[in-house]
Design a protein around this motif. Sequence first.
Motif, mmCIF file in Angstrom:
data_model
loop_
_atom_site.group_PDB
_atom_site.id
_atom_site.type_symbol
_atom_site.label_atom_id
_atom_site.label_comp_id
_atom_site.label_asym_id
_atom_site.label_seq_id
_atom_site.Cartn_x
_atom_site.Cartn_y
_atom_site.Cartn_z
ATOM 1 N N LEU A 19 3.750 -5.043 -22.532
ATOM 2 C CA LEU A 19 2.867 -4.962 -23.699
ATOM 3 C C LEU A 19 3.468 -4.118 -24.810
ATOM 4 N N ASP A 20 4.189 -3.059 -24.441
ATOM 5 C CA ASP A 20 4.840 -2.246 -25.469
ATOM 6 C C ASP A 20 5.939 -3.035 -26.155
ATOM 7 N N TRP A 21 6.655 -3.845 -25.399
ATOM 8 C CA TRP A 21 7.707 -4.663 -25.993
ATOM 9 C C TRP A 21 7.102 -5.714 -26.924
ATOM 10 N N MET A 22 6.009 -6.354 -26.466
ATOM 11 C CA MET A 22 5.407 -7.411 -27.276
ATOM 12 C C MET A 22 4.640 -6.853 -28.476
ATOM 13 N N PHE A 23 3.752 -5.912 -28.220
ATOM 14 C CA PHE A 23 2.868 -5.443 -29.281
ATOM 15 C C PHE A 23 3.394 -4.197 -29.981
ATOM 16 N N GLY A 24 4.001 -3.294 -29.252
ATOM 17 C CA GLY A 24 4.524 -2.092 -29.881
ATOM 18 C C GLY A 24 5.710 -2.385 -30.766
ATOM 19 N N LEU A 25 6.717 -3.037 -30.197
ATOM 20 C CA LEU A 25 7.926 -3.345 -30.961
ATOM 21 C C LEU A 25 7.773 -4.639 -31.749
ATOM 22 N N GLY A 26 7.282 -5.675 -31.102
ATOM 23 C CA GLY A 26 7.215 -6.984 -31.740
ATOM 24 C C GLY A 26 6.357 -7.016 -32.990
ATOM 25 N N LEU A 27 5.181 -6.431 -32.917
ATOM 26 C CA LEU A 27 4.309 -6.448 -34.084
ATOM 27 C C LEU A 27 4.799 -5.514 -35.184
ATOM 28 N N LEU A 44 13.838 2.383 -32.739
ATOM 29 C CA LEU A 44 14.075 3.720 -32.199
ATOM 30 C C LEU A 44 12.829 4.291 -31.530
ATOM 31 N N ALA A 45 11.663 4.037 -32.094
ATOM 32 C CA ALA A 45 10.419 4.493 -31.467
ATOM 33 C C ALA A 45 10.208 3.799 -30.125
ATOM 34 N N HIS A 46 10.541 2.517 -30.052
ATOM 35 C CA HIS A 46 10.422 1.783 -28.786
ATOM 36 C C HIS A 46 11.371 2.349 -27.742
ATOM 37 N N ILE A 47 12.598 2.632 -28.146
ATOM 38 C CA ILE A 47 13.569 3.221 -27.215
ATOM 39 C C ILE A 47 13.054 4.557 -26.696
ATOM 40 N N ASP A 48 12.488 5.383 -27.568
ATOM 41 C CA ASP A 48 11.944 6.674 -27.142
ATOM 42 C C ASP A 48 10.789 6.503 -26.164
ATOM 43 N N ARG A 49 9.899 5.540 -26.413
ATOM 44 C CA ARG A 49 8.764 5.321 -25.507
ATOM 45 C C ARG A 49 9.232 4.855 -24.136
ATOM 46 N N VAL A 50 10.251 4.011 -24.090
ATOM 47 C CA VAL A 50 10.763 3.540 -22.807
ATOM 48 C C VAL A 50 11.470 4.673 -22.064
ATOM 49 N N TRP A 51 12.166 5.549 -22.801
ATOM 50 C CA TRP A 51 12.789 6.714 -22.164
ATOM 51 C C TRP A 51 11.734 7.605 -21.516
ATOM 52 N N VAL A 52 10.619 7.819 -22.210
ATOM 53 C CA VAL A 52 9.545 8.651 -21.657
ATOM 54 C C VAL A 52 8.994 8.015 -20.384
#
Length: 120
Positions: A19-27, A44-52
């Motif tokens: 969902l983060d990939w689709m809605f967080g990054l995609g949208l 970059l925000a998506h990369i940080d969220r996945v690192w967390v």
Amino acid sequence: MDLALAIPLFLLETAWLVLDWMFGLGLEVWAAQGDEAQVDAATLAHIDRVWVLLVAVLGVAVLAGLFRAPWTAIAHLLVALLAGLLLVATQHQWDTDHAPRPGASAATRIGTSCLCAVRT
């Protein structure tokens, strides 16, 4: 009891990644309307969220290992593997999008941050 905890956590963490990939990054990329600065910030925000998430999942996997919950540890290691693969793919995409053009000079690759000697 171990499987009762492992399965819902595995599904929750995997769903969060998707969902983060689709809605967080995609949208965010869609809303940027081609503005490279906003696309870069969203990536970059998506990369940080996945690192967390990766750090949190590995921490829970260690705790599950300490408390001898093998199915929970395995489920979290699988999610950590999935998050790691997602990070590798995203970082590779980032690197290919920001690679210097072939034949570009060193000053062009460095950008405006280089200190150049000024002749008077």
